[in-house]
Design a protein around this motif. Structure first.
Motif, short mmCIF file in Angstrom:
data_model
loop_
_atom_site.label_atom_id
_atom_site.label_comp_id
_atom_site.label_asym_id
_atom_site.label_seq_id
_atom_site.Cartn_x
_atom_site.Cartn_y
_atom_site.Cartn_z
N THR A 137 0.84 -1.20 0.00
CA THR A 137 0.00 0.00 0.00
C THR A 137 0.87 1.25 0.00
OG1 THR A 137 -1.60 -1.24 1.34
CG2 THR A 137 -1.95 1.13 1.13
N ARG A 177 0.83 4.35 -2.71
CA ARG A 177 0.67 5.77 -2.32
C ARG A 177 1.79 6.64 -2.88
NH1 ARG A 177 -1.19 3.80 3.60
NH2 ARG A 177 -3.45 3.79 3.25
N ILE A 187 -7.84 4.19 -0.19
CA ILE A 187 -7.41 2.96 0.46
C ILE A 187 -7.22 3.22 1.95
CG2 ILE A 187 -5.54 1.26 0.65
CD1 ILE A 187 -5.06 1.62 -2.36
N SER A 230 -3.17 -0.18 5.52
CA SER A 230 -1.89 -0.39 4.83
C SER A 230 -1.51 -1.86 4.89
CB SER A 230 -0.80 0.47 5.48
OG SER A 230 -1.06 1.84 5.30
N GLY A 243 -1.17 -4.20 -1.93
CA GLY A 243 -1.39 -2.83 -2.36
C GLY A 243 -1.92 -2.71 -3.77
N GLN A 291 -5.47 -3.88 -3.86
CA GLN A 291 -6.35 -2.83 -3.33
C GLN A 291 -6.62 -1.76 -4.38
OE1 GLN A 291 -3.67 -1.89 0.02
NE2 GLN A 291 -5.43 -2.09 1.40
N ALA A 324 -8.37 -7.21 1.65
CA ALA A 324 -8.66 -6.26 0.58
C ALA A 324 -9.97 -6.61 -0.12
CB ALA A 324 -7.52 -6.23 -0.43
#
Length: 489
Positions: free
Chosen positions: A58, A62, A154, A157, A162, A165, A216
């Motif tokens: 995650t 980001r 999202i 974390s 990630g 997600q 997720a």
């Protein structure tokens, strides 16, 4: 004209030299970002480095989002394999992304082995494409605004999930779009046959990854209205009278090498109730029928059925079995390739119905070769199935396990899709929508892998056909669950 920011997994120095040169020379590329644990000693002009943990966590997603606002589109390369783009490939991605307004685009590609190109088509995305191993290929082309909004939405974390997600969030804004054109080539690293790859997701070594993927998927189902609370319809086991307590059902077609072993595995079961074996012989053309006929003379409880119809798949043969007048209260699966592990397997399966008050029971199986020697990944126990969240997680995984057993009245109401792949998965999803599914987590079944297994070595096209069907089953089930939740208010 610089409309694309590129993000590349970069942990192997030298691997990306050609690709970076190609991208750097394109007038469409704004900036190239290398994602990795350690910054390269020498950075190509026009490239920047983003430090990550080496995974698509995650946090990595980001960071990609934070660097996506400099261009309207973001291209993310998710696999560390040598990639070469085809003629005007970036132009094609951009043209369709801008023209259609799609949230995310992906394409077919070529596998490259020893310099030879082989077409690798992928499949169209649908709402039921919820499995975390859906294959887009390694090149994903995002609308940057959608990517940034999705990444910002999202919550938790995660270390491994990630990217999963992100694409689930993106799909909520609009379905990813496939370009059915070979826009690039990839140096193929994993050359294992399909029969080896298909069990990766249940390998115990991947347990931590799977738990994150479940988190997720569960969040996504809640957000789109497809999540089911752990509330189940009650089950009663006195709906009808049956000739026996349990029937093992074996559909078979041309299995002269294995069918006798399967039959004896059933008929030697020890139980404190009456049972039989309904073998549905789908017009075998080898020695299967004669072998079964001879064994029916030896075993009183063996019922040899040859259907009148000639249009039946495995699911259709199951329907013949469960609607047979001699079918018992519980219908228990055994594939004609496989064996029950112990003489009390049938007893364990039936006991689980009463102990867990469920409409379906799924056991655990041991992977073995034809000599019954254990082979990787060993025990397949599907521990990702929990009473609280199993039926939600079932929409993410590719199968429910084996052996499977059903309360016959419930199965007769739903029936089994008349196909020869995914039929058990489809009916399991439908049952789990209403009823609890019981589990046995110790091995009660031996799954024999050999060169004649139907899924031992499938072409990409055959794998795609299977995956499209299972994704469609998930779409059917997801829509049914959303409708059910709407009715509940």
């Amino acid at each position: 004209m610089n409309k694309i920011n590129c993000f590349i997994t970069y942990n192997i120095p030298g691997l990306w030299d050609e690709t970076l040169a190609e991208l750097s020379a394109s007038r469409l590329v704004n900036r190239i970002y290398l994602l990795g644990k350690e910054q390269p000693q020498k950075m190509r002009e026009g490239c920047a480095f983003i430090k990550t943990n080496g995974r698509f966590s995650t946090d990595t997603i980001r960071k990609i989002s934070d660097h996506s606002n400099g261009a309207p589109y973001a291209m993310v390369i998710t696999r560390e394999s040598k990639i070469n783009f085809g003629m005007l490939a970036l132009e094609r991605f951009l043209e369709l992304a801008s023209g259609t307004g799609s949230t995310m685009i992906y394409s077919d590609y070529f596998d490259r082995i020893d310099g030879k190109l082989t077409g690798h088509p992928v499949i169209d995305y649908q709402s039921g494409s919820l499995r975390d191993d859906f294959e887009f290929g390694p090149v994903l082309f995002f609308d940057s605004t959608v990517l940034m909004k999705a990444a910002g939405a999202i919550g938790e974390s995660l270390e491994f999930a990630g990217l999963y997600q992100l694409r689930l969030k993106v799909s909520q804004a609009g379905m990813p779009l496939r370009i059915p054109e070979y826009l690039y080539s990839v140096e193929l690293a994993d050359t294992r046959v399909s029969g080896k790859k298909m069990f990766d997701y249940v390998d115990p070594l991947n347990r931590e990854v799977q738990l994150e993927m479940e988190k997720a998927a569960t969040v996504h189902l809640k957000e789109i209205g497809g999540y089911l609370e752990p509330e189940f319809d009650p089950i009663s086991f006195d709906e009808d009278e049956f000739p026996v307590e349990a029937s093992v059902i074996i559909p078979v077609l041309n299995r002269e090498k294995t069918v006798a072993d399967a039959i004896e595995s059933v008929m030697l079961q020890e139980a404190d109730f009456d049972f039989n074996l309904i073998l549905v012989d789908n017009h075998s053309t080898d020695r299967t029928s004669s072998i079964v006929k001879k064994l029916a003379e030896k075993f009183k409880g063996l019922i040899h059925v040859i259907p009148e119809r000639h249009d039946l798949g495995i699911g259709g043969c199951w329907n013949v079995g469960i609607h047979h007048p001699q079918c018992g209260k519980f219908a228990v699966q055994l594939d004609s390739d496989d064996l029950y592990k112990d003489k009390d397997t049938l007893k364990q399966m039936v006991s689980a119905f009463y102990e867990q008050q469920c409409a379906m029971v799924v056991g655990s199986y041991q992977m073995c070769n034809f000599e019954l020697e254990e082979i990787p990944p060993g025990l397949i126990d599907h521990k990702e199935w929990t009473p609280e969240n199993g039926r939600n997680n079932a929409l993410r995984i590719n199968g429910l396990g084996a052996p499977r057993a059903f309360y016959t009245p419930v199965l007769r109401e739903i029936n089994v899709p008349n196909v020869s792949y995914g039929e058990d998965y489809g009916v399991g999803l439908a049952i789990s929508r209403r009823y609890q599914i019981g589990r046995i987590y110790k091995p009660v079944y031996l799954c024999r892998r050999w060169e004649e297994n139907s899924d031992a070595s499938l072409s990409v096209e055959a794998q795609n056909k299977h995956n499209i069907y299972k994704d469609r089953l998930r779409t059917f089930e997801l829509n049914a669950r959303i409708k059910l939740n709407c009715k509940k208010g």
